[in-house]
Scaffold this motif. Structure first.
Motif, PDB file in Angstrom:
ATOM      1  N   VAL A   1       0.808  -1.223   0.000  1.00  0.00           N
ATOM      2  CA  VAL A   1       0.000   0.000   0.000  1.00  0.00           C
ATOM      3  C   VAL A   1       0.838   1.269   0.000  1.00  0.00           C
ATOM      4  CG1 VAL A   1      -1.915  -1.144   1.137  1.00  0.00           C
ATOM      5  CG2 VAL A   1      -0.160  -0.055   2.534  1.00  0.00           C
ATOM      6  N   GLY A   2       2.132   1.171   0.307  1.00  0.00           N
ATOM      7  CA  GLY A   2       3.001   2.334   0.332  1.00  0.00           C
ATOM      8  C   GLY A   2       2.911   3.105   1.636  1.00  0.00           C
ATOM      9  N   SER A   3       3.885   3.987   1.848  1.00  0.00           N
ATOM     10  CA  SER A   3       3.948   4.773   3.079  1.00  0.00           C
ATOM     11  C   SER A   3       2.949   5.922   3.034  1.00  0.00           C
ATOM     12  CB  SER A   3       5.351   5.356   3.268  1.00  0.00           C
ATOM     13  OG  SER A   3       6.295   4.336   3.500  1.00  0.00           O
ATOM     14  N   ASN A   4       2.378   6.202   4.189  1.00  0.00           N
ATOM     15  CA  ASN A   4       1.628   7.432   4.357  1.00  0.00           C
ATOM     16  C   ASN A   4       2.628   8.580   4.442  1.00  0.00           C
ATOM     17  OD1 ASN A   4      -0.615   9.087   4.811  1.00  0.00           O
ATOM     18  ND2 ASN A   4      -0.537   8.811   7.022  1.00  0.00           N
ATOM     19  N   ASN A   5       2.175   9.809   4.542  1.00  0.00           N
ATOM     20  CA  ASN A   5       3.080  10.950   4.643  1.00  0.00           C
ATOM     21  C   ASN A   5       2.400  12.040   5.460  1.00  0.00           C
ATOM     22  OD1 ASN A   5       1.927  13.141   2.596  1.00  0.00           O
ATOM     23  ND2 ASN A   5       1.628  11.109   1.706  1.00  0.00           N
ATOM     24  N   PRO A   6       3.126  13.087   5.869  1.00  0.00           N
ATOM     25  CA  PRO A   6       2.551  14.102   6.753  1.00  0.00           C
ATOM     26  C   PRO A   6       1.305  14.799   6.219  1.00  0.00           C
ATOM     27  CG  PRO A   6       4.931  14.275   6.774  1.00  0.00           C
ATOM     28  CD  PRO A   6       4.592  13.266   5.715  1.00  0.00           C
ATOM     29  N   THR A   7       1.132  14.865   4.916  1.00  0.00           N
ATOM     30  CA  THR A   7      -0.068  15.506   4.374  1.00  0.00           C
ATOM     31  C   THR A   7      -1.268  14.569   4.386  1.00  0.00           C
ATOM     32  OG1 THR A   7       0.336  14.828   2.082  1.00  0.00           O
ATOM     33  CG2 THR A   7       1.348  16.895   2.820  1.00  0.00           C
ATOM     34  N   GLY A   8      -1.024  13.261   4.393  1.00  0.00           N
ATOM     35  CA  GLY A   8      -2.099  12.289   4.308  1.00  0.00           C
ATOM     36  C   GLY A   8      -2.654  12.137   2.907  1.00  0.00           C
ATOM     37  N   VAL A   9      -2.057  12.817   1.936  1.00  0.00           N
ATOM     38  CA  VAL A   9      -2.506  12.760   0.547  1.00  0.00           C
ATOM     39  C   VAL A   9      -1.746  11.650  -0.167  1.00  0.00           C
ATOM     40  CG1 VAL A   9      -2.692  14.042  -1.625  1.00  0.00           C
ATOM     41  CG2 VAL A   9      -3.012  15.216   0.566  1.00  0.00           C
ATOM     42  N   GLU A  10      -2.446  10.851  -0.949  1.00  0.00           N
ATOM     43  CA  GLU A  10      -1.808   9.746  -1.661  1.00  0.00           C
ATOM     44  C   GLU A  10      -0.920  10.262  -2.788  1.00  0.00           C
ATOM     45  OE1 GLU A  10      -1.688   6.606  -0.997  1.00  0.00           O
ATOM     46  OE2 GLU A  10      -3.085   6.646   0.682  1.00  0.00           O
ATOM     47  N   VAL A  11       0.084   9.487  -3.116  1.00  0.00           N
ATOM     48  CA  VAL A  11       0.993   9.834  -4.207  1.00  0.00           C
ATOM     49  C   VAL A  11       0.237   9.799  -5.530  1.00  0.00           C
ATOM     50  CG1 VAL A  11       3.021   9.076  -5.507  1.00  0.00           C
ATOM     51  CG2 VAL A  11       3.037   9.007  -3.000  1.00  0.00           C
ATOM     52  N   LYS A  12       0.359  10.887  -6.306  1.00  0.00           N
ATOM     53  CA  LYS A  12      -0.285  10.957  -7.614  1.00  0.00           C
ATOM     54  C   LYS A  12       0.733  10.906  -8.747  1.00  0.00           C
ATOM     55  CE  LYS A  12      -4.353  13.599  -6.093  1.00  0.00           C
ATOM     56  NZ  LYS A  12      -4.042  13.630  -4.655  1.00  0.00           N
ATOM     57  N   ASN A  13       1.888  11.489  -8.524  1.00  0.00           N
ATOM     58  CA  ASN A  13       2.945  11.502  -9.536  1.00  0.00           C
ATOM     59  C   ASN A  13       4.205  10.918  -8.914  1.00  0.00           C
ATOM     60  OD1 ASN A  13       5.133  12.257 -11.273  1.00  0.00           O
ATOM     61  ND2 ASN A  13       3.826  13.831 -12.184  1.00  0.00           N
ATOM     62  N   VAL A  14       4.502   9.672  -9.276  1.00  0.00           N
ATOM     63  CA  VAL A  14       5.622   8.967  -8.650  1.00  0.00           C
ATOM     64  C   VAL A  14       6.936   9.689  -8.883  1.00  0.00           C
ATOM     65  CG1 VAL A  14       6.934   6.808  -8.613  1.00  0.00           C
ATOM     66  CG2 VAL A  14       4.441   6.749  -8.798  1.00  0.00           C
ATOM     67  N   GLU A  15       7.145  10.230 -10.069  1.00  0.00           N
ATOM     68  CA  GLU A  15       8.421  10.870 -10.401  1.00  0.00           C
ATOM     69  C   GLU A  15       8.640  12.146  -9.601  1.00  0.00           C
ATOM     70  OE1 GLU A  15       8.749  11.497 -14.555  1.00  0.00           O
ATOM     71  OE2 GLU A  15       8.752   9.352 -15.069  1.00  0.00           O
ATOM     72  N   LYS A  16       7.594  12.943  -9.406  1.00  0.00           N
ATOM     73  CA  LYS A  16       7.746  14.224  -8.721  1.00  0.00           C
ATOM     74  C   LYS A  16       7.627  14.113  -7.204  1.00  0.00           C
ATOM     75  CE  LYS A  16       6.091  17.274 -12.426  1.00  0.00           C
ATOM     76  NZ  LYS A  16       5.069  18.302 -12.786  1.00  0.00           N
ATOM     77  N   GLU A  17       6.851  13.153  -6.734  1.00  0.00           N
ATOM     78  CA  GLU A  17       6.488  13.129  -5.318  1.00  0.00           C
ATOM     79  C   GLU A  17       7.207  12.064  -4.505  1.00  0.00           C
ATOM     80  OE1 GLU A  17       2.267  12.754  -5.239  1.00  0.00           O
ATOM     81  OE2 GLU A  17       1.934  14.546  -6.444  1.00  0.00           O
ATOM     82  N   THR A  18       7.995  11.230  -5.136  1.00  0.00           N
ATOM     83  CA  THR A  18       8.695  10.174  -4.404  1.00  0.00           C
ATOM     84  C   THR A  18      10.184  10.176  -4.720  1.00  0.00           C
ATOM     85  OG1 THR A  18       8.394   8.480  -6.126  1.00  0.00           O
ATOM     86  CG2 THR A  18       6.620   8.735  -4.501  1.00  0.00           C
ATOM     87  N   LEU A  19      10.917   9.504  -3.863  1.00  0.00           N
ATOM     88  CA  LEU A  19      12.343   9.259  -4.056  1.00  0.00           C
ATOM     89  C   LEU A  19      12.614   7.793  -3.746  1.00  0.00           C
ATOM     90  CD1 LEU A  19      13.842  12.376  -2.229  1.00  0.00           C
ATOM     91  CD2 LEU A  19      13.901  11.953  -4.701  1.00  0.00           C
ATOM     92  N   PRO A  20      13.648   7.199  -4.337  1.00  0.00           N
ATOM     93  CA  PRO A  20      13.985   5.816  -3.990  1.00  0.00           C
ATOM     94  C   PRO A  20      14.354   5.708  -2.509  1.00  0.00           C
ATOM     95  CG  PRO A  20      15.137   6.519  -5.980  1.00  0.00           C
ATOM     96  CD  PRO A  20      14.529   7.748  -5.381  1.00  0.00           C
TER      97      PRO A  20
END
Length: 425
Positions: free
Chosen positions: A221-240
């Motif tokens: 399911v992936g990690s949650n984050n401080p905003t509580g908003v789900e990842v929409k753009n993997v390239e811009k919003e995530t890092l390895p």
């Protein structure tokens, strides 16, 4: 936030192994797992907990080589470990202090999960596995504490196991039979110690299995984050995960290690009880029986209820209610950063837990009993009343459109909530 594997075996050996047991693929995918780039240091406690579990197992296995699970020898064998075994004092203190630091980290981890709504869909199973880990941790720690066979350990075992006799109220003889089965006889004796030792050795490996399930569920399911908003753009919003978050985790682990080392080398008995340095005496009850600090909130809940059976049900209910949080919270917003009303109730909950911890160690008086009853009520009201009701009537603040908004479009007021969120206000 499950992602497709990008691993490609390079040699004939790795291709052969990957077709039969894709362990290298699993490790490679773990390292490149896309992780929300806005995670703060509260998310590093997962790695800290993994380290503490390994440290507890390693030190525990070595200590078990020298421990004698016999009522006539147990206390002396612990002292022998401290005095005669090479670096035995270090192993014993690292294991004892490590248990306290383990619980400190898990409490912070759980409070973080509640604050940021990490239990909400689609992470319900992830949360429930985490609560199961917490429950097994408590059982393991209780059994480990009993092995010292000092006065406090012995009487803690006697009192806690005797609680099951309250089940006689529900069905005549049920509780007494259960207590005798746990004891292995008609009193806390050698059979009891052997059972506690066996289970204390076994349960950490059960924890390893549950932690593996926890990590597996996280990677589905992936990690949650401080905003509580789900990842929409993997390239811009995530890092390895590697090397960005491994570096962050290692730094946090180093800081946590300094705190751990301070307690081990300078104040190893600060979190313990001096009475436990007296050999167990079944004929002499300590004037004030107090469990380890990480059990104190639940011990206060137990003592807050006048009925013995009611106290037992409340104590176990305080843990059981955690399993149902994903369905008790009716709000659609995850992070309390955007829930100003419920955030105050959350900090009240944190304070009530700390207060219950203090009251659990305090002598029983009319004042402490009334205070324990008040904070016990708030503990359950937080989950059973406030979570469902506030979620319906609260008006949350606008959330950012995406994680990227929090760090690519800073608002004029410096809040970092994104231009659209600010405009909506």
């Amino acid at each position: 936030m499950s992602h497709a594997s990008t691993y490609e075996p390079k040699t004939s050996v790795t291709r052969w192994l990957d077709a039969r047991l894709p362990i290298i693929r699993f490790i490679a995918d773990f390292m490149v797992f896309p992780t929300p780039r806005n995670l703060n240091y509260l998310w590093t406690f997962g790695a800290i907990l993994a380290f503490m579990l390994i440290a507890q197992i390693v030190t525990g296995v070595i200590l078990a080589m020298h421990f004698a699970p016999n009522t006539a020898l147990a206390f002396d064998s612990v002292e022998k470990i401290m005095r005669d075994v090479n670096y035995g004092w270090l192993l014993r203190y690292a294991h004892a202090v490590g248990a306290s630091m383990f619980f400190l980290a898990v409490y912070i981890h759980m409070f973080r999960g509640i604050y940021y709504g990490s239990y909400k869909a689609p992470r319900e199973v992830l949360w429930m596995i985490g609560v199961a880990i917490f429950l097994v941790m408590m059982a393991t720690a209780f059994m480990g504490y009993s092995l010292i066979w000092g006065q406090m350990s012995f009487w803690a075992v006697t009192v806690i196991t005797n609680l099951f006799s309250s089940l006689d109220t529900l069905y005549s003889g049920l509780g007494t039979t259960l207590v005798q089965w746990i004891w292995g006889g008609f009193s806390v004796d050698n059979a009891t110690l052997n059972r506690l030792f066996s289970l204390h050795y076994l349960l950490p490996f059960v924890l390893v299995g549950l932690v593996a399930l926890h990590v597996w569920a996280l990677h589905v399911v992936g990690s949650n984050n401080p905003t509580g908003v789900e990842v929409k753009n993997v390239e811009k919003e995530t890092l390895p995960f590697y090397a960005y978050f491994t570096t962050k985790d290692l730094f946090a682990l180093a800081v946590f290690g300094v705190i751990l080392a301070y307690f081990i080398f300078f104040t190893p008995n600060y979190l313990g009880d001096a009475v436990n340095y007296v050999p167990a005496n079944p004929l002499l009850t300590p004037p004030h029986i107090v469990p380890e600090w990480y059990f104190l909130p639940f011990y206060a809940i137990l003592r807050a209820v006048p009925s013995k059976l009611g106290g037992v049900l409340a104590m176990f209910g305080a843990i059981a209610v955690l399993f149902f949080i994903p369905w008790l919270d009716t709000s659609r917003v995850r992070s309390l950063n955007y829930r100003p009303m419920f955030r105050w109730f959350f900090w009240g909950f944190v304070f009530s837990c700390l207060a219950l911890g203090y009251l659990g160690a305090a002598p029983v008086t009319e004042t402490t009993t009334m205070a324990s009853q008040f904070f016990t009520f708030y503990y359950f009201a937080f989950f059973l009343i406030l979570m469902p009701v506030v979620g319906i009537y609260e008006t949350p603040k606008p959330q950012p459109d995406s994680i990227a908004d929090t760090f690519t479009h800073k608002s004029d007021d410096g809040s970092g909530r994104g231009a659209r969120a600010v405009a909506a206000e």
